[in-house]
Write an enzyme that holds these catalytic residues in place. Structure first.
Site, PDB file in Angstrom:
ATOM      1  N   MET A 198       0.844  -1.209   0.000  1.00 36.08           N
ATOM      2  CA  MET A 198       0.000   0.000   0.000  1.00 36.08           C
ATOM      3  C   MET A 198       0.872   1.248   0.000  1.00 36.08           C
ATOM      4  O   MET A 198       0.603   2.204  -0.736  1.00 36.08           O
ATOM      5  CB  MET A 198      -0.904   0.014   1.231  1.00 36.08           C
ATOM      6  CG  MET A 198      -1.594   1.365   1.397  1.00 36.08           C
ATOM      7  SD  MET A 198      -2.503   1.529   2.930  1.00 36.08           S
ATOM      8  CE  MET A 198      -1.208   1.605   4.143  1.00 36.08           C
TER       9      MET A 198
ATOM     10  N   TYR B  83      -3.894   6.761   7.048  1.00 38.84           N
ATOM     11  CA  TYR B  83      -3.451   7.719   6.029  1.00 38.84           C
ATOM     12  C   TYR B  83      -2.671   8.941   6.519  1.00 38.84           C
ATOM     13  O   TYR B  83      -2.095   9.663   5.706  1.00 38.84           O
ATOM     14  CB  TYR B  83      -4.652   8.169   5.178  1.00 38.84           C
ATOM     15  CG  TYR B  83      -5.208   7.032   4.352  1.00 38.84           C
ATOM     16  CD1 TYR B  83      -4.566   6.620   3.198  1.00 38.84           C
ATOM     17  CD2 TYR B  83      -6.333   6.326   4.763  1.00 38.84           C
ATOM     18  CE1 TYR B  83      -5.043   5.552   2.453  1.00 38.84           C
ATOM     19  CE2 TYR B  83      -6.821   5.257   4.027  1.00 38.84           C
ATOM     20  CZ  TYR B  83      -6.172   4.874   2.874  1.00 38.84           C
ATOM     21  OH  TYR B  83      -6.635   3.811   2.145  1.00 38.84           O
TER      22      TYR B  83
ATOM     23  N   PHE C  34     -17.182   7.347  -1.356  1.00 30.69           N
ATOM     24  CA  PHE C  34     -16.888   6.965  -2.739  1.00 30.69           C
ATOM     25  C   PHE C  34     -15.782   5.937  -2.783  1.00 30.69           C
ATOM     26  O   PHE C  34     -15.128   5.683  -1.787  1.00 30.69           O
ATOM     27  CB  PHE C  34     -16.497   8.210  -3.572  1.00 30.69           C
ATOM     28  CG  PHE C  34     -15.459   9.078  -2.925  1.00 30.69           C
ATOM     29  CD1 PHE C  34     -14.106   8.799  -3.061  1.00 30.69           C
ATOM     30  CD2 PHE C  34     -15.821  10.180  -2.144  1.00 30.69           C
ATOM     31  CE1 PHE C  34     -13.153   9.589  -2.447  1.00 30.69           C
ATOM     32  CE2 PHE C  34     -14.868  10.981  -1.534  1.00 30.69           C
ATOM     33  CZ  PHE C  34     -13.536  10.688  -1.686  1.00 30.69           C
TER      34      PHE C  34
HETATM   35  C1  LIG Z   1      -5.099  -1.411   4.677  1.00 36.62           C
HETATM   36  C2  LIG Z   1      -4.237  -2.110   3.638  1.00 36.62           C
HETATM   37  C3  LIG Z   1      -4.454  -1.450   2.271  1.00 36.62           C
HETATM   38  C4  LIG Z   1      -2.764  -1.973   4.054  1.00 36.62           C
HETATM   39  O1  LIG Z   1      -1.926  -2.538   3.055  1.00 36.62           O
HETATM   40  P1  LIG Z   1      -0.424  -3.017   3.393  1.00 36.62           P
HETATM   41  O2  LIG Z   1       0.243  -3.279   2.105  1.00 36.62           O
HETATM   42  O3  LIG Z   1      -0.452  -4.096   4.380  1.00 36.62           O
HETATM   43  O4  LIG Z   1       0.175  -1.704   4.066  1.00 36.62           O
HETATM   44  P2  LIG Z   1       1.733  -1.365   4.262  1.00 36.62           P
HETATM   45  O5  LIG Z   1       2.506  -2.649   4.430  1.00 36.62           O
HETATM   46  O6  LIG Z   1       2.192  -0.452   3.199  1.00 36.62           O
HETATM   47  O7  LIG Z   1       1.658  -0.610   5.647  1.00 36.62           O
HETATM   48  C5  LIG Z   1       2.109   0.702   5.822  1.00 36.62           C
HETATM   49  C6  LIG Z   1       1.901   1.112   7.260  1.00 36.62           C
HETATM   50  O8  LIG Z   1       0.501   1.241   7.509  1.00 36.62           O
HETATM   51  C7  LIG Z   1       0.136   0.489   8.646  1.00 36.62           C
HETATM   52  N1  LIG Z   1      -1.199  -0.039   8.446  1.00 36.62           N
HETATM   53  C8  LIG Z   1      -1.597  -0.861   7.473  1.00 36.62           C
HETATM   54  N2  LIG Z   1      -2.896  -1.144   7.603  1.00 36.62           N
HETATM   55  C9  LIG Z   1      -3.332  -0.481   8.677  1.00 36.62           C
HETATM   56  C10 LIG Z   1      -4.585  -0.385   9.320  1.00 36.62           C
HETATM   57  N3  LIG Z   1      -5.651  -1.056   8.860  1.00 36.62           N
HETATM   58  N4  LIG Z   1      -4.695   0.411  10.401  1.00 36.62           N
HETATM   59  C11 LIG Z   1      -3.611   1.076  10.859  1.00 36.62           C
HETATM   60  N5  LIG Z   1      -2.386   1.015  10.293  1.00 36.62           N
HETATM   61  C12 LIG Z   1      -2.253   0.243   9.211  1.00 36.62           C
HETATM   62  C13 LIG Z   1       1.172  -0.617   8.690  1.00 36.62           C
HETATM   63  O9  LIG Z   1       1.266  -1.146   9.987  1.00 36.62           O
HETATM   64  C14 LIG Z   1       2.422   0.098   8.265  1.00 36.62           C
HETATM   65  O10 LIG Z   1       2.943   0.821   9.358  1.00 36.62           O
HETATM   66  P3  LIG Z   1       4.511   1.126   9.533  1.00 36.62           P
HETATM   67  O11 LIG Z   1       4.898   1.935   8.339  1.00 36.62           O
HETATM   68  O12 LIG Z   1       4.566   1.879  10.821  1.00 36.62           O
HETATM   69  O13 LIG Z   1       5.146  -0.213   9.556  1.00 36.62           O
HETATM   70  C15 LIG Z   1      -4.567  -3.626   3.531  1.00 36.62           C
HETATM   71  O14 LIG Z   1      -4.355  -4.233   4.779  1.00 36.62           O
HETATM   72  C16 LIG Z   1      -6.020  -3.878   3.102  1.00 36.62           C
HETATM   73  O15 LIG Z   1      -6.264  -4.052   1.922  1.00 36.62           O
HETATM   74  N6  LIG Z   1      -6.957  -3.898   4.058  1.00 36.62           N
HETATM   75  C17 LIG Z   1      -8.361  -4.127   3.759  1.00 36.62           C
HETATM   76  C18 LIG Z   1      -8.944  -3.065   2.845  1.00 36.62           C
HETATM   77  C19 LIG Z   1      -8.824  -1.661   3.406  1.00 36.62           C
HETATM   78  O16 LIG Z   1      -9.030  -1.417   4.583  1.00 36.62           O
HETATM   79  N7  LIG Z   1      -8.477  -0.726   2.516  1.00 36.62           N
HETATM   80  C20 LIG Z   1      -8.372   0.674   2.830  1.00 36.62           C
HETATM   81  C21 LIG Z   1      -9.591   1.317   2.224  1.00 36.62           C
HETATM   82  S1  LIG Z   1      -9.657   3.024   2.653  1.00 36.62           S
END
Ligand SMILES: CC(C)(COP(=O)(O)OP(=O)(O)OC[C@H]1O[C@@H](n2cnc3c(N)ncnc32)[C@H](O)[C@@H]1OP(=O)(O)O)[C@@H](O)C(=O)NCCC(=O)NCCS
Length: 405
Positions: free
Chosen positions: A91, A117, A405
Site C-alpha cells: 500500500m 493515512y 466513494f
Molecule cells: C489497509 C491495507 C491497504 C494496508 O496494506 P499493506 O500493504 O499491508 O500496508 P503497508 O505494508 O504499506 O503498511 C504501511 C503502514 O501502515 C500500517 N497499516 C496498514 N494497515 C493499517 C490499518 N488497517 N490500520 C492502521 N495502520 C495500518 C502498517 O502497519 C504500516 O505501518 P509502519 O509503516 O509503521 O510499519 C490492507 O491491509 C487492506 O487491503 N486492508 C483491507 C482493505 C482496506 O481497509 N483498505 C483501505 C480502504 S480506505
C-alpha cells in the site's frame, strides 16, 4: 528489492482489479458495464507480483467544494492489498506513487480505518455525524404541506432534476463531491441485492410555489414491529435542500413518517440545521467520526484555489517528507471571503509553521489551526499569526462529505 512492481492499470485489468479490491474489503464485487465505463484505467495503479495483481488504488476524476470555490480533486478509492501480501509495504508504495502523480492540487479520500493515512500527509478535514433518531422522542409533530409541495420522482427523471441541487449545495457548503452523469446513474442504481432487506429507494422531492424542484431526499423504509407496536425504520441516504422551506418540509416529513420508530442517517454535518428543527436534539443520537481526509499535493495551487474568511497576509512554512517540492515557505494573501487569494513562494521569515498534514486538515475550513498548536503540530513565530490564520482558514459553514466513494 521489494518483490513486487507498481504500474498503471489497463482496461484489461478491470475484472482482476475489482476482484482483488473486493477480496480485501470482504465483499464480492460485481463487474458490470457501468463500472467498466467509469474505471479510468490511466488513473488506477496496480501492484503486481509475477503478473498477479496483489494491490490496487485508483483516483476518480471529480470536483469538490472547498471554501468559496469548487475545484478538481483526485478522489482516491479502491485501496486494497491481497490479504496474503499485507504489511510488506505494498500500500505504501501505491499511495506514494499516486500522490506524486495526481495532477490535481489536492487528493481526498474516506478512510476505512483512521490509523492508515496520516503517515502519507492526509489530514482529517471534515467530521461527519451519523444519526440514529428516536422518532418517538425527537418531535415536533408533522405539519401540513400544501398540495403538490412534496411528491415522489421516478428514477428515470431524477438525475436531470437533482443534479442542479447538488451543485447548489457545493456552492453553499465545503466537502461536497460533484457527480458526473455516469456518477448519478451509479448513485441512483437500485439493485434488489443492494437493499439490505429494505424497500426500493424513494426519491422524495420538494417543489416551490412555481412547481420547481428545490430539494430532495433519497431514502428507504423497513417494516418492523416490536412488543409495543409498530417500529419501522427509515433509512435516509441523502437530503439536499438549500432553500429553508424545502429543507424544513423534507426533514419534517421524514421525522414524522407513520409507523416509524427510528431514522438512520449517516451523512449529517456537524452543524446540520435539523438540530434546530427538533424539540429534543439528544433524540438524534449523534455519533461523530472522520469523514473526508485531504492531502495537499501542490501547496501553491491548493491555497490559491480556495477563499479565506477574513483578510490575511502571512508567511506559512510547510514541511512535506513525501513530496519535497511542496516543502518551503509561502506567502498567502487574501482580502476576505469574496476575493481571490494569492499564494507564492517566499524567502521571508515564517509567521507560522506546520506540516502538510495539518494543512490538509484545515483546508476545508472545518478544523481550527489553533487546535493543532495546542499539541505542538502548528508553531506560531509571530504573535497574532495563529489567530489570524485560524480565522482565515475557517469557514462559516462546516464541511461535510455526503457520499462514501
Ligand atoms: C489497509 C491495507 C491497504 C494496508 O496494506 P499493506 O500493504 O499491508 O500496508 P503497508 O505494508 O504499506 O503498511 C504501511 C503502514 O501502515 C500500517 N497499516 C496498514 N494497515 C493499517 C490499518 N488497517 N490500520 C492502521 N495502520 C495500518 C502498517 O502497519 C504500516 O505501518 P509502519 O509503516 O509503521 O510499519 C490492507 O491491509 C487492506 O487491503 N486492508 C483491507 C482493505 C482496506 O481497509 N483498505 C483501505 C480502504 S480506505
Amino acid at each position: 528489492m521489494t518483490g513486487f512492481d507498481v504500474r498503471t492499470a489497463t482496461t484489461e485489468d478491470y475484472e482482476e482489479f475489482f476482484a482483488l479490491f473486493g477480496g480485501a474489503m470482504m465483499f464480492d464485487m460485481q463487474a458490470d458495464d457501468l463500472g467498466r465505463q467509469m474505471f479510468e484505467p490511466d488513473r488506477a495503479l496496480v501492484a503486481v507480483d509475477s503478473d498477479e495483481i496483489i494491490g490496487t488504488t485508483r483516483a476518480l476524476t471529480r470536483d469538490l467544494s472547498v471554501p468559496g470555490a469548487v475545484v478538481p480533486a483526485a478522489h482516491v478509492t479502491a485501496v486494497g492489498v491481497k490479504p496474503t501480501h499485507r504489511r510488506r509495504g505494498v500500500m505504501s508504495e501505491l499511495i506514494r506513487r499516486q500522490l506524486r502523480e495526481v495532477p490535481e492540487a489536492i487528493a481526498v479520500l474516506w478512510a476505512s480505518e483512521p490509523g492508515i493515512y496520516g503517515r502519507f500527509g492526509y489530514g482529517a478535514a471534515a467530521w461527519g455525524t451519523s444519526y440514529e433518531v428516536d422518532l418517538n422522542r425527537v418531535g415536533p409533530p408533522a405539519v401540513r404541506t400544501r398540495p403538490g409541495e412534496l411528491s415522489e420522482l421516478a428514477v428515470e427523471d431524477a438525475a436531470k432534476q437533482l443534479a442542479p441541487l447538488l451543485r447548489s449545495l457545493q456552492e453553499h457548503r465545503p466537502g461536497v463531491s460533484g457527480r458526473t452523469e455516469l456518477g448519478w446513474q451509479r448513485h441512483l442504481r437500485d439493485k434488489p441485492d443492494d437493499r439490505g432487506g429494505k424497500t426500493a429507494r424513494r426519491i422524495l422531492v420538494h417543489r416551490d410555489e412555481t412547481g420547481e424542484v428545490d430539494g430532495y431526499a433519497l431514502y428507504r423504509g423497513k417494516m418492523n414491529w416490536d412488543a409495543s407496536g409498530p417500529a419501522s425504520e427509515v433509512s435516509l441516504q441523502e437530503l439536499v435542500a438549500i432553500e429553508p422551506s424545502a429543507y424544513q418540509a423534507l426533514w419534517q416529513h421524514l421525522l414524522t413518517m407513520d409507523l416509524a420508530a427510528k431514522l438512520e442517517f449517516g451523512h449529517a454535518a456537524i452543524d446540520e440545521p435539523v438540530q434546530q428543527l427538533v424539540t429534543t436534539p439528544t433524540a438524534l443520537n449523534r455519533r461523530v467520526s472522520e469523514s473526508l481526509w485531504v492531502r495537499v499535493t501542490d501547496v501553491v495551487r491548493a491555497l490559491g484555489e480556495r477563499r479565506y474568511a477574513v483578510p490575511v497576509d502571512l508567511v506559512i512554512e510547510v514541511a512535506d517528507d513525501l513530496i519535497p517540492a511542496n516543502a518551503g515557505r509561502y506567502r498567502l494573501t487574501a482580502d476576505g471571503p469574496l476575493a481571490e487569494a494569492r499564494c507564492e513562494r517566499t524567502e521571508d521569515a515564517a509567521d507560522l509553521s506546520l506540516t502538510v498534514t495539518e494543512l490538509g486538515a484545515a483546508y476545508l475550513g472545518g478544523r481550527p489551526l489553533a487546535e493543532f498548536a495546542a499539541t505542538g503540530r502548528v508553531t506560531e513565530h509571530t504573535p497574532g499569526a495563529l489567530a489570524t490564520a485560524t480565522a482565515a482558514f475557517g469557514w462559516p459553514i462546516l464541511p461535510v462529505s455526503i457520499e462514501i466513494f
